[in-house]
Scaffold this motif. Structure first.
Motif, PDB file in Angstrom:
ATOM      1  N   UNK A   1       0.833  -1.203   0.000  1.00  0.00           N
ATOM      2  CA  UNK A   1       0.000   0.000   0.000  1.00  0.00           C
ATOM      3  C   UNK A   1       0.870   1.257   0.000  1.00  0.00           C
ATOM      4  N   UNK A   2       2.003   1.198   0.696  1.00  0.00           N
ATOM      5  CA  UNK A   2       2.907   2.344   0.716  1.00  0.00           C
ATOM      6  C   UNK A   2       3.481   2.598  -0.677  1.00  0.00           C
ATOM      7  N   UNK A   3       3.875   1.520  -1.364  1.00  0.00           N
ATOM      8  CA  UNK A   3       4.406   1.669  -2.720  1.00  0.00           C
ATOM      9  C   UNK A   3       3.347   2.244  -3.655  1.00  0.00           C
ATOM     10  N   UNK A   4       2.118   1.743  -3.523  1.00  0.00           N
ATOM     11  CA  UNK A   4       1.038   2.218  -4.381  1.00  0.00           C
ATOM     12  C   UNK A   4       0.580   3.623  -4.006  1.00  0.00           C
ATOM     13  N   UNK A   5       0.775   4.001  -2.748  1.00  0.00           N
ATOM     14  CA  UNK A   5       0.232   5.273  -2.281  1.00  0.00           C
ATOM     15  C   UNK A   5      -1.278   5.258  -2.255  1.00  0.00           C
ATOM     16  N   UNK A   6      -1.851   4.058  -2.119  1.00  0.00           N
ATOM     17  CA  UNK A   6      -3.301   3.898  -2.163  1.00  0.00           C
ATOM     18  C   UNK A   6      -3.700   2.715  -1.291  1.00  0.00           C
ATOM     19  N   UNK A   7      -4.850   2.829  -0.660  1.00  0.00           N
ATOM     20  CA  UNK A   7      -5.370   1.803   0.253  1.00  0.00           C
ATOM     21  C   UNK A   7      -6.773   1.402  -0.185  1.00  0.00           C
ATOM     22  N   UNK A   8      -7.021   0.091  -0.229  1.00  0.00           N
ATOM     23  CA  UNK A   8      -8.387  -0.372  -0.504  1.00  0.00           C
ATOM     24  C   UNK A   8      -8.953  -1.227   0.623  1.00  0.00           C
ATOM     25  N   UNK A   9      -8.140  -1.457   1.669  1.00  0.00           N
ATOM     26  CA  UNK A   9      -8.573  -2.291   2.792  1.00  0.00           C
ATOM     27  C   UNK A   9      -8.124  -1.653   4.103  1.00  0.00           C
ATOM     28  N   UNK A  10      -9.074  -1.395   4.975  1.00  0.00           N
ATOM     29  CA  UNK A  10      -8.787  -0.839   6.293  1.00  0.00           C
ATOM     30  C   UNK A  10      -9.020  -1.891   7.372  1.00  0.00           C
ATOM     31  N   UNK A  11      -8.111  -1.924   8.346  1.00  0.00           N
ATOM     32  CA  UNK A  11      -8.222  -2.825   9.486  1.00  0.00           C
ATOM     33  C   UNK A  11      -8.180  -1.985  10.759  1.00  0.00           C
TER      34      UNK A  11
ATOM     35  N   UNK B   1      -4.111  -1.515   3.837  1.00  0.00           N
ATOM     36  CA  UNK B   1      -3.473  -2.468   2.937  1.00  0.00           C
ATOM     37  C   UNK B   1      -4.050  -2.249   1.539  1.00  0.00           C
ATOM     38  N   UNK B   2      -3.448  -2.876   0.556  1.00  0.00           N
ATOM     39  CA  UNK B   2      -3.952  -2.777  -0.814  1.00  0.00           C
ATOM     40  C   UNK B   2      -3.943  -4.160  -1.443  1.00  0.00           C
ATOM     41  N   UNK B   3      -5.131  -4.712  -1.653  1.00  0.00           N
ATOM     42  CA  UNK B   3      -5.261  -6.045  -2.236  1.00  0.00           C
ATOM     43  C   UNK B   3      -5.618  -5.993  -3.721  1.00  0.00           C
ATOM     44  N   UNK B   4      -5.656  -4.790  -4.306  1.00  0.00           N
ATOM     45  CA  UNK B   4      -6.049  -4.656  -5.708  1.00  0.00           C
ATOM     46  C   UNK B   4      -5.109  -5.418  -6.650  1.00  0.00           C
ATOM     47  N   UNK B   5      -3.805  -5.248  -6.460  1.00  0.00           N
ATOM     48  CA  UNK B   5      -2.853  -5.913  -7.337  1.00  0.00           C
ATOM     49  C   UNK B   5      -2.945  -7.422  -7.240  1.00  0.00           C
ATOM     50  N   UNK B   6      -3.092  -7.930  -6.034  1.00  0.00           N
ATOM     51  CA  UNK B   6      -3.241  -9.366  -5.826  1.00  0.00           C
ATOM     52  C   UNK B   6      -4.501  -9.879  -6.532  1.00  0.00           C
ATOM     53  N   UNK B   7      -5.608  -9.147  -6.362  1.00  0.00           N
ATOM     54  CA  UNK B   7      -6.847  -9.544  -7.016  1.00  0.00           C
ATOM     55  C   UNK B   7      -6.745  -9.490  -8.525  1.00  0.00           C
ATOM     56  N   UNK B   8      -6.045  -8.495  -9.038  1.00  0.00           N
ATOM     57  CA  UNK B   8      -5.883  -8.301 -10.469  1.00  0.00           C
ATOM     58  C   UNK B   8      -5.120  -9.463 -11.106  1.00  0.00           C
ATOM     59  N   UNK B   9      -3.942  -9.787 -10.582  1.00  0.00           N
ATOM     60  CA  UNK B   9      -3.136 -10.842 -11.204  1.00  0.00           C
ATOM     61  C   UNK B   9      -3.787 -12.215 -11.026  1.00  0.00           C
ATOM     62  N   UNK B  10      -4.505 -12.415  -9.920  1.00  0.00           N
ATOM     63  CA  UNK B  10      -5.214 -13.682  -9.729  1.00  0.00           C
ATOM     64  C   UNK B  10      -6.297 -13.855 -10.783  1.00  0.00           C
ATOM     65  N   UNK B  11      -7.010 -12.756 -11.077  1.00  0.00           N
ATOM     66  CA  UNK B  11      -8.060 -12.847 -12.090  1.00  0.00           C
ATOM     67  C   UNK B  11      -7.471 -13.026 -13.482  1.00  0.00           C
ATOM     68  N   UNK B  12      -6.370 -12.349 -13.789  1.00  0.00           N
ATOM     69  CA  UNK B  12      -5.721 -12.550 -15.089  1.00  0.00           C
ATOM     70  C   UNK B  12      -5.309 -14.006 -15.272  1.00  0.00           C
TER      71      UNK B  12
END
Length: 296
Positions: free
Chosen positions: A79-89, A98-109
């Protein structure tokens, strides 16, 4: 009952409550999940209010991903590298991001059989959604990665930011003229208002793949453009939405649900409600000429 939510604006279209209800049912978890409309001007106050009410965690969508990152007590490395957060705890005194977007993206690809390695990749848009997927794209070692935006400053900023991971080539949309790409990824929000960035000429190479991070009605303009370009493989981002949500759920609850049955059920629900559904196609499609509003 533990409470979770998704925050954004607009938010009424969100499929996240349905997704997490299906995850909870599948894993036997007792939790509540709701969609909460939050205006940018009231974001900090709303996060404080939700923390005070005992919210355990939240997903974050447009337009808050970058702003939320600055309001967290701490953020994960990705999330720090992305400078963006899509998940709050929730923490005792605030939020970690945290940022799970990239993980979700490559899993779907991977599910769709779309490869990035050794291919020329174009990402349209340079906002929070793009920030979340650039690192995993670079880790896949494409032959070229271009990030395009209406103005040059945001892509140039991302090229500098992600330099430790790999080479990002910044472009304006109009500077793409004459280029050809094997994979085109739409990470703009223009589809939510029925538009698409103004793009020059043909950009997709023969046999090229197109993927829109949006889904449903918001993916229609890009899908029409991809068809007019002769793309061989056109997909929407519903699978990415489910995969990134599963990763968020695992962070919150310690178990990762199976995503295939949830994605199948979402498609069924969308058909039942008469919603536009961007079902992928793996065969060549006939070209047509489509004029779309020049938005970014």
């Amino acid at each position: 009952m533990d409470r979770y939510a998704v925050i954004g604006q607009p938010i009424s279209h969100s499929k996240s409550p349905s997704i997490h209800a299906l995850f909870a049912q599948q894993t036997g978890q007792d939790l509540g999940y709701e969609a909460i409309e939050v205006a940018p001007a009231s974001l900090a106050a709303e996060l404080q209010r939700l923390h005070g009410e005992g919210l355990r965690g939240s997903n974050v969508t447009l337009p808050h991903k970058q702003a939320v990152a600055k309001l967290c007590e701490s953020v994960s490395d990705r999330a720090q590298l992305a400078g963006a957060v899509n998940t709050l705890v929730r923490t005792d005194s605030g939020w970690t991001g945290d940022n799970t977007d990239g993980e979700g993206f490559v899993t779907d690809l991977a599910r769709l059989g779309i490869t990035l390695t050794g291919r020329r990749v174009l990402v349209l848009g340079a906002g929070g959604a793009t920030r979340g997927i650039l690192a995993p794209i670079l880790e896949a070692r494409p032959a070229q990665l271009v990030v395009s935006n209406r103005n040059p400053w945001k892509p140039e900023e991302l090229a500098e930011l992600f330099k430790p991971v790999g080479v990002v080539t910044p472009r304006t949309h109009l500077a793409l003229k004459g280029d050809r790409y094997d994979v085109v990824i739409n990470a703009t929000s223009a589809g939510h208002t029925g538009g698409l960035p103004l793009l020059p000429g043909r950009l997709i190479a023969d046999g090229g793949d197109c993927y829109d991070l949006s889904y449903g009605d918001a993916s229609v303009p890009f899908r029409q453009w991809a068809r007019s370009q002769g793309a061989s493989h056109i997909e929407d981002g519903l699978g990415m939405l489910v995969e990134q949500a599963a990763s968020s759920f695992a962070i919150w609850r310690g178990v990762r649900p199976e995503t295939a049955p949830v994605l199948k059920e979402l498609r069924r629900l969308m058909r039942g409600h008469g919603e536009c559904e961007a079902v992928g196609t793996h065969q060549p499609v006939r070209r047509s000429h489509v004029e779309l509003p020049p938005q970014d």
